[in-house]
Design a protein around this motif. Structure first.
Motif, PDB file in Angstrom:
ATOM      1  N   ASN A 122      -7.992  -6.705  57.703  1.00 56.45           N
ATOM      2  CA  ASN A 122      -7.048  -6.375  56.633  1.00 56.45           C
ATOM      3  C   ASN A 122      -7.135  -4.908  56.221  1.00 56.45           C
ATOM      4  O   ASN A 122      -6.158  -4.338  55.697  1.00 56.45           O
ATOM      5  CB  ASN A 122      -7.308  -7.247  55.406  1.00 56.45           C
ATOM      6  CG  ASN A 122      -8.717  -7.053  54.845  1.00 56.45           C
ATOM      7  OD1 ASN A 122      -9.692  -7.288  55.567  1.00 56.45           O
ATOM      8  ND2 ASN A 122      -8.824  -6.647  53.594  1.00 56.45           N
ATOM      9  N   LEU A 123      -8.278  -4.265  56.450  1.00 58.40           N
ATOM     10  CA  LEU A 123      -8.410  -2.847  56.105  1.00 58.40           C
ATOM     11  C   LEU A 123      -7.472  -1.995  56.946  1.00 58.40           C
ATOM     12  O   LEU A 123      -6.875  -1.032  56.458  1.00 58.40           O
ATOM     13  CB  LEU A 123      -9.856  -2.377  56.299  1.00 58.40           C
ATOM     14  CG  LEU A 123     -10.893  -2.946  55.323  1.00 58.40           C
ATOM     15  CD1 LEU A 123     -12.284  -2.415  55.656  1.00 58.40           C
ATOM     16  CD2 LEU A 123     -10.520  -2.579  53.895  1.00 58.40           C
ATOM     17  N   GLN A 124      -7.345  -2.336  58.209  1.00 58.77           N
ATOM     18  CA  GLN A 124      -6.437  -1.594  59.084  1.00 58.77           C
ATOM     19  C   GLN A 124      -5.002  -1.767  58.625  1.00 58.77           C
ATOM     20  O   GLN A 124      -4.211  -0.817  58.613  1.00 58.77           O
ATOM     21  CB  GLN A 124      -6.595  -2.072  60.532  1.00 58.77           C
ATOM     22  CG  GLN A 124      -5.712  -1.356  61.545  1.00 58.77           C
ATOM     23  CD  GLN A 124      -6.059   0.114  61.683  1.00 58.77           C
ATOM     24  OE1 GLN A 124      -7.228   0.490  61.633  1.00 58.77           O
ATOM     25  NE2 GLN A 124      -5.052   0.956  61.846  1.00 58.77           N
ATOM     26  N   GLU A 125      -4.668  -2.980  58.191  1.00 62.73           N
ATOM     27  CA  GLU A 125      -3.307  -3.243  57.727  1.00 62.73           C
ATOM     28  C   GLU A 125      -3.030  -2.533  56.402  1.00 62.73           C
ATOM     29  O   GLU A 125      -1.937  -2.006  56.188  1.00 62.73           O
ATOM     30  CB  GLU A 125      -3.105  -4.750  57.560  1.00 62.73           C
ATOM     31  CG  GLU A 125      -3.247  -5.543  58.855  1.00 62.73           C
ATOM     32  CD  GLU A 125      -3.155  -7.039  58.635  1.00 62.73           C
ATOM     33  OE1 GLU A 125      -2.898  -7.437  57.470  1.00 62.73           O
ATOM     34  OE2 GLU A 125      -3.340  -7.807  59.593  1.00 62.73           O
ATOM     35  N   GLU A 126      -4.035  -2.504  55.498  1.00 62.64           N
ATOM     36  CA  GLU A 126      -3.829  -1.941  54.169  1.00 62.64           C
ATOM     37  C   GLU A 126      -3.898  -0.422  54.155  1.00 62.64           C
ATOM     38  O   GLU A 126      -3.106   0.234  53.472  1.00 62.64           O
ATOM     39  CB  GLU A 126      -4.875  -2.500  53.203  1.00 62.64           C
ATOM     40  CG  GLU A 126      -4.687  -2.046  51.758  1.00 62.64           C
ATOM     41  CD  GLU A 126      -5.659  -2.717  50.803  1.00 62.64           C
ATOM     42  OE1 GLU A 126      -5.662  -2.360  49.609  1.00 62.64           O
ATOM     43  OE2 GLU A 126      -6.413  -3.612  51.245  1.00 62.64           O
ATOM     44  N   TYR A 127      -4.861   0.146  54.885  1.00 60.47           N
ATOM     45  CA  TYR A 127      -5.084   1.595  54.820  1.00 60.47           C
ATOM     46  C   TYR A 127      -4.692   2.327  56.105  1.00 60.47           C
ATOM     47  O   TYR A 127      -4.355   3.513  56.074  1.00 60.47           O
ATOM     48  CB  TYR A 127      -6.554   1.900  54.517  1.00 60.47           C
ATOM     49  CG  TYR A 127      -7.026   1.405  53.187  1.00 60.47           C
ATOM     50  CD1 TYR A 127      -6.818   2.147  52.016  1.00 60.47           C
ATOM     51  CD2 TYR A 127      -7.703   0.191  53.057  1.00 60.47           C
ATOM     52  CE1 TYR A 127      -7.270   1.696  50.784  1.00 60.47           C
ATOM     53  CE2 TYR A 127      -8.159  -0.269  51.834  1.00 60.47           C
ATOM     54  CZ  TYR A 127      -7.934   0.483  50.702  1.00 60.47           C
ATOM     55  OH  TYR A 127      -8.377   0.036  49.491  1.00 60.47           O
ATOM     56  N   GLU A 172      -7.666  -3.484  41.135  1.00 63.46           N
ATOM     57  CA  GLU A 172      -8.205  -4.811  41.426  1.00 63.46           C
ATOM     58  C   GLU A 172      -8.501  -5.592  40.150  1.00 63.46           C
ATOM     59  O   GLU A 172      -9.512  -6.290  40.046  1.00 63.46           O
ATOM     60  CB  GLU A 172      -9.458  -4.702  42.307  1.00 63.46           C
ATOM     61  CG  GLU A 172      -9.192  -4.016  43.640  1.00 63.46           C
ATOM     62  CD  GLU A 172     -10.426  -3.950  44.526  1.00 63.46           C
ATOM     63  OE1 GLU A 172     -11.393  -4.698  44.262  1.00 63.46           O
ATOM     64  OE2 GLU A 172     -10.439  -3.148  45.462  1.00 63.46           O
ATOM     65  N   THR A 189     -13.159  -6.976  59.227  1.00 63.80           N
ATOM     66  CA  THR A 189     -12.183  -6.851  58.129  1.00 63.80           C
ATOM     67  C   THR A 189     -10.867  -6.271  58.654  1.00 63.80           C
ATOM     68  O   THR A 189     -10.517  -5.121  58.354  1.00 63.80           O
ATOM     69  CB  THR A 189     -12.745  -5.948  57.020  1.00 63.80           C
ATOM     70  OG1 THR A 189     -13.115  -4.678  57.599  1.00 63.80           O
ATOM     71  CG2 THR A 189     -13.979  -6.561  56.372  1.00 63.80           C
ATOM     72  N   LYS A 230     -15.343   1.597  51.637  1.00 58.74           N
ATOM     73  CA  LYS A 230     -15.306   0.269  52.242  1.00 58.74           C
ATOM     74  C   LYS A 230     -16.351   0.136  53.345  1.00 58.74           C
ATOM     75  O   LYS A 230     -16.633  -0.968  53.813  1.00 58.74           O
ATOM     76  CB  LYS A 230     -13.916  -0.012  52.824  1.00 58.74           C
ATOM     77  CG  LYS A 230     -12.779   0.007  51.805  1.00 58.74           C
ATOM     78  CD  LYS A 230     -12.941  -1.064  50.749  1.00 58.74           C
ATOM     79  CE  LYS A 230     -11.751  -1.081  49.790  1.00 58.74           C
ATOM     80  NZ  LYS A 230     -11.905  -2.099  48.720  1.00 58.74           N
TER      81      LYS A 230
END
Length: 231
Positions: free
Chosen positions: A202-207, A89, A200, A214
């Motif tokens: 996006n967490l499901q999409e990313e991880y 990051e 969030t 998180k």
């Protein structure tokens, strides 16, 4: 012979998080218990294109000086591999120990994980600086776990080394424990899990799951507070 008459070794210590780099110049002798601080500065990583510019600014006043560092330790919140590390990051390019040696004429530059650095230091913390949360029975030559919760979840394992006859010699093992899955164990934790995943997506999409750090670190502390207030 007094300590002041001994040859001083100057060292540059660098600690890097995603947003902040802390640089410190210290010196020590063979007979000093701990290093003596010469200078300490904090740098916002967003204001500098790379670590090189931070080091250049920090050491500028010591050019042509006997205080120029002979060695350097860089503790970074990444996973060093073959003398290089990428800072997660962060816009900074990969940091390479050999490049730092060549750019600044520093004899030896070592890269380690930041929580490995914590593991090496933890046994030097004085008892008066410790607060017992839950008392237990100490096991001699036992394995210890160090956990730090801030922006990220840092973890390391400290275990006695079986590969040496030196007493009080420990092996520090870094982990990526913050990336393990947050696993609810009761109704409240399950409700919190669902709340975080709804807040969030996006967490499901990313991880594909909810990493532990998180759920309990950094911005998650605000989500946890809001969740409690909304219950």
């Amino acid at each position: 012979m007094s300590n002041s008459s001994l040859q001083k070794t100057f060292a540059l210590i660098v600690e890097i998080k995603s947003a902040i780099a802390k640089l410190e110049l210290v010196f020590f002798t063979p007979y000093t218990e701990k290093p003596t601080k010469v200078k300490t500065s904090l740098y916002q990583t967003e204001n500098f294109p790379s670590l090189r510019e931070c080091i250049s600014d920090f050491l500028d006043e010591f050019k042509e000086s006997s205080k120029w560092p002979q060695c350097c330790l860089i503790a970074a919140n990444g996973a060093p591999y073959e003398d290089s590390v990428e800072i997660p990051e962060s816009h900074w390019p990969e940091i390479n120990a050999r490049d730092i040696e060549e750019d600044f004429g520093i004899g030896t530059v070592k890269l380690i994980n930041d929580f490995v650095a914590v593991g090496h230091a933890i046994n030097r913390v004085h008892s008066q600086d410790l607060k017992v949360i839950q008392a237990g029975e100490k096991v001699e030559d036992g394995t210890s776990i160090v956990i730090g919760c801030s922006q990220y979840l840092g973890e390391c394992v400290i275990r006695p080394s079986k590969d040496t006859d030196i007493s009080n010699f420990y092996q520090i093992c870094e982990t990526q424990g913050g990336l393990k899955q947050f696993t609810p164990t009761n109704t409240d934790e399950w409700d919190y899990y669902q709340y975080v995943m709804d807040q969030t997506p996006n967490l499901q999409e990313e991880y594909g799951y909810l990493p532990l750090e998180k759920a309990i670190c950094g911005d998650a502390l605000i989500r946890m507070y809001n969740y409690i207030c909304e219950k």
